[in-house]
Design an enzyme around this catalytic site. Structure first.
Site, mmCIF file in Angstrom:
data_model
loop_
_atom_site.group_PDB
_atom_site.id
_atom_site.type_symbol
_atom_site.label_atom_id
_atom_site.label_comp_id
_atom_site.label_asym_id
_atom_site.label_seq_id
_atom_site.Cartn_x
_atom_site.Cartn_y
_atom_site.Cartn_z
ATOM 1 N N GLY A 1 0.825 -1.205 0.000
ATOM 2 C CA GLY A 1 0.000 0.000 0.000
ATOM 3 C C GLY A 1 0.859 1.254 0.000
ATOM 4 O O GLY A 1 2.055 1.212 0.308
ATOM 5 N N CYS A 2 0.244 2.375 -0.348
ATOM 6 C CA CYS A 2 1.008 3.615 -0.508
ATOM 7 C C CYS A 2 1.463 4.167 0.848
ATOM 8 O O CYS A 2 2.645 4.445 1.047
ATOM 9 C CB CYS A 2 0.196 4.645 -1.282
ATOM 10 S SG CYS A 2 -1.469 4.933 -0.677
ATOM 11 N N PHE A 3 0.536 4.343 1.787
ATOM 12 C CA PHE A 3 0.933 4.771 3.131
ATOM 13 C C PHE A 3 1.941 3.781 3.722
ATOM 14 O O PHE A 3 2.934 4.166 4.336
ATOM 15 C CB PHE A 3 -0.282 4.839 4.062
ATOM 16 C CG PHE A 3 -1.040 6.129 4.018
ATOM 17 C CD1 PHE A 3 -0.393 7.351 4.146
ATOM 18 C CD2 PHE A 3 -2.437 6.130 3.899
ATOM 19 C CE1 PHE A 3 -1.104 8.542 4.146
ATOM 20 C CE2 PHE A 3 -3.145 7.317 3.891
ATOM 21 C CZ PHE A 3 -2.487 8.526 4.011
ATOM 22 N N ALA A 4 1.647 2.489 3.550
ATOM 23 C CA ALA A 4 2.505 1.453 4.116
ATOM 24 C C ALA A 4 3.932 1.598 3.600
ATOM 25 O O ALA A 4 4.895 1.565 4.366
ATOM 26 C CB ALA A 4 1.943 0.074 3.778
ATOM 27 N N CYS B 1 5.475 4.226 2.373
ATOM 28 C CA CYS B 1 6.098 5.463 2.848
ATOM 29 C C CYS B 1 6.545 5.331 4.307
ATOM 30 O O CYS B 1 7.647 5.757 4.674
ATOM 31 C CB CYS B 1 5.100 6.615 2.692
ATOM 32 S SG CYS B 1 5.786 8.240 3.012
#
Lengths: 321, 321, 321, 321
Positions: free
Chosen positions: D130-133, D135
């Site tokens: 995932g994107c947040f993950a 980052c």
């Protein structure tokens, strides 16, 4: 009718004061002083006032006024007061940081009505709070009021570009800032001093850290602070306590819907929202940095200083979009 | 491998050249000169290149290069060429306005490949076109090519903030520009000279006015020009003529859907779109002002100068959003 | 005190009416009707009103009101008036397009005070003008008033996203619209009908085309129209004529500085600016599409209908940034 | 040459894959499947690809491909794999959340090359993070790698609008989101599961909370996470440890200047920055949510799966502005 003078009239906070005071039913603007724009129409600088006022920047005439708003920039008020002998009857509202920390010791009252309303009503000199400080303090006051701040406090707050003033710099350049965010002064922002002092006024035994990460947002107006800390109140209790604390404060409301920063833009309001997660209470606080965070609060303080209704002239149409 | 030098390396167009050339399969960056940043990493100024390159700003070494990109700013190239004796073998691509009007008379070729491709291939010195000029000329070339410009031409074009360069000013300040648009230099923009000259190259009898209103947009990149004039082609004929004109020009496409400016951002493309209303033909033209309007076109010209495929290194991922 | 009802209360123009009327000193909001949100707090939909009002959406009660604002959406007012038998005493201000073209023939007055002030004061039913129409008409009225429109008129106008209403669509999606502009309905926009009709009211012999290119801007509020046409007035004469025409119209001002759209955002003002280039007169006109272009003008009309000062409740703090 | 298929081809992550793969020197796009757009040009949906490709959406042909990118949306991959019998030789890169938590148990490898590079090279099925993950994990890996996560971790991360996909909703509406920020899913975001699992892979004894407040930003692309936790490394040690950890990972760099989110937009890079305040280490991590946070990372994984250089086709020109 209150006669008003403004010095440092070309900056953002002065412009915002003018936007309010022009329509304030009990304020008469006696002069707007600006060294650099002397003689020019106020609307040449604050372009959005074109059509609303024929005022020009002029020299200060301290005998003509009841209250002076000082918008000269941080560090300049002290110098100004040393060099100028104001008539005793003139009340002062200073928008700089100069007299905020340890305001009492310097003959000032810290102008946050939600903690100092009675003192403000009897004051001569007001140190108008900082924008981040206002937003974060309003999120913490009900906790401090019941000595509930027992662990570290975690704060991230994102601010609009007007918080950095009108001086053009590399970080105020549209091409850079547009669609961009960044952190600055993490853990070291100068408003931490007044925040801590205000918390200690209600909860003298508070001895934990307030961790504060300021973020530059890519919008013009507004601050959203997210705050969390350990708290043994239930969600319902917390909402109840916050509502009780702010019962007599017309600009602060507790929402049961998670707020967005734009819903308070162009108003003097603060909207608070609470969630409980495990042992942690999260508070979201939103204000307009130029209004409740600066010039709106300054007018609120003026109203209190002169015994007028607190919201007079501050029934502002939100921008909404 | 083409050895490349850049002078004026700290500005927007130089940064954009670097973003392209770092990944260009046949370019080797010999030096990036900047008086003000000498010795510092290029990525200290062009922050988005951090992680992509270890280049530092250095002095120019004209013996090491095959081509020099001059990004010094308008008015400075003439002076530069007077003061510096470049080796004859070094080709020049100048991104300023200095040699655009009457380029031929000054030993330059006007670097719009869609009209001068053959000349560019044989040139030594290229005057790289202006951003508005490129966008508007690409909308007009097929008409001029068939001498169809018989009445006044009406143009409004809105540009991104990067078109105004990186110098911070009151109109580049985020707080002002955010959510704001305004007109500047209406009917008098300096690019009108090169636009008219380019039209006359194809249609020497054109003697009507080109009315041009430039608008400052509140976005970072891109230009959208809307153009209309009387034309006796039907809509279908017009589309056919435009497609024919641009058949061998890989960066220009005729769309049958009304374009938006963002669809070409971060690419070297120009998208054109045509509508007929009564006797008027409307052309919408969109480009990225820093790419097809400046540094992308400069690399396109470099490719042509050195006999490489026109699109080499210019297969750029659009930003899309 | 004027008792006010609003139907179609959940849309953008209704929200904007509420933002004004809540603080209007002579308006009492009797009801805000919304089929879809019946019973819910108004501030659940118009979130920025949280803290300002405890109003909830309710059924309409036409006997309780003096004036009804109809915010139901284009095409729905005709149906509404057919199906509902309003008391004769209730005045109507309709914000849709339904009764604008040929308003007179349908028993309505076209509600542009800057041309119809006297008629509005005596009217029962007002067709509130469109946003583009208001912005462009205010730019043309002084010319039409002296029969100076002799050639084609060229107009490009860029509008904020709120002009398209609150229905989420692909072109209202933030990811698409952010940093993006595009053209729509070029030469065919529905407001051309009312613009032409208004011009003809002052200059019945006008028989040229008004070429109008609407542009979707990437901002929330505001319209900037740039207009030009042949005119034999000098620049000074033109300014003089415009100032004279608008002398008794408090919301329209002629600026000698080129305006930006944000300077009128959150106000009911129109700022006009004039330049002469050769034989052409260029007029720039800026308004807030939701205020002077919709709900602000509706309140201005209400003030006139009930013999109140035209600016009552419309002394609005600009957003400025 | 790797033959590639994409299903769910009309969404944001598929569009982003196409923007990369069209120019990837070793990828051949065999098909782009979309149920709703079957038969239409890909550039009708992903408008920025107009002029770059003549591909049309078509049915899937699993026999023609080496690797399948599944862009169908969260919850749909499981169903898809149940209903479709893919040839064994076809490798799978899934961009949904379906197989991320406990990927190993389900026959997938969690596709974060900065922790699983060797496993990815030998995998058949990749669960793309995932994107947040991504980052946040990249900000924590070097700490977890040395078992330095001993106290609670505090994370606030602000994301661009494209993170929410292309479905138009009230919170994706431009009029609402423009100049606005808000919090969502505080302390409960679904990516917390994969973040915790990834941390535990390196530091199995980690048993503290990760407090995560996601913020909706008013920009299109990018994520900036600010992370802090207690750590006994000095600032210099921390920088050294981070540089060592990422030595062989070409897309992650440690900056000594506080980053802004736009400096990585349109690239596959992650820039990390470290500050020490008292006992706390603060980490700022920025990525492009659609690239390193989704489709760029998916291509990075494809490169690893097929033994190609990790950065092939990912030398992307940053947008810069």
């Amino acid at each position: 009718m209150v006669n008003v003078g403004i010095i440092g009239g070309a900056g953002y906070t002065a412009g915002e004061l003018l936007r309010i005071l022009i329509w304030h039913p009990q304020a008469n603007i006696s002069f707007v002083q600006s060294t650099s724009h002397m003689g020019h129409p106020v609307s040449d600088v604050h372009r959005d006032l074109f059509g609303d006022t024929d005022l020009s920047f002029s020299e200060a005439d301290y005998k003509a006024i009841d209250v002076l708003f000082i918008c000269s920039g941080h560090g300049k008020t002290k110098l100004f007061l040393k060099e100028n002998n104001l008539p005793e009857a003139v009340k002062i509202i200073d928008l700089s940081t100069d007299f905020r920390p340890k305001a009492n010791e310097k003959g000032f009252v810290y102008g946050l009505p939600e903690i100092n309303k009675a003192k403000i009503a009897n004051a001569d000199k007001i140190a108008n709070p900082g924008c981040f400080a206002t937003c974060i303090e309003l999120g913490l006051l009900p906790l401090a009021n019941e000595s509930k701040l027992k662990e570290e406090v975690h704060v991230t707050a994102i601010t609009g570009s007007t918080g950095a003033g009108q001086n053009p710099t590399s970080t105020s350049h549209f091409s850079w800032k547009n669609n961009n965010v960044s952190v600055y002064k993490a853990f070291t922002h100068q408003h931490l001093a007044e925040i801590t002092e205000t918390v200690l006024q209600l909860q003298p035994n508070f001895d934990k850290e307030i961790n504060f990460i300021p973020v530059r947002g890519n919008f013009s107006r507004g601050i959203m602070a997210t705050i969390y800390t350990d708290c043994d109140w239930s969600a319902e209790e917390a909402v109840e306590k916050y509502k009780t604390y702010y019962k007599n404060h017309p600009f602060v409301s507790i929402s049961n819907i998670s707020p967005d920063v734009k819903q308070v833009v162009n108003t003097n309001k603060c909207v608070l929202y609470l969630e409980k997660h495990g042992s942690k209470l999260m508070i979201i606080s939103v204000i307009d940095n130029l209004l409740k965070g600066a010039s709106g609060q300054a007018v609120q303080n003026m109203n209190l200083l002169f015994g007028m209704p607190e919201i007079l002239g501050l029934g502002l149409k939100p921008v909404g979009f």
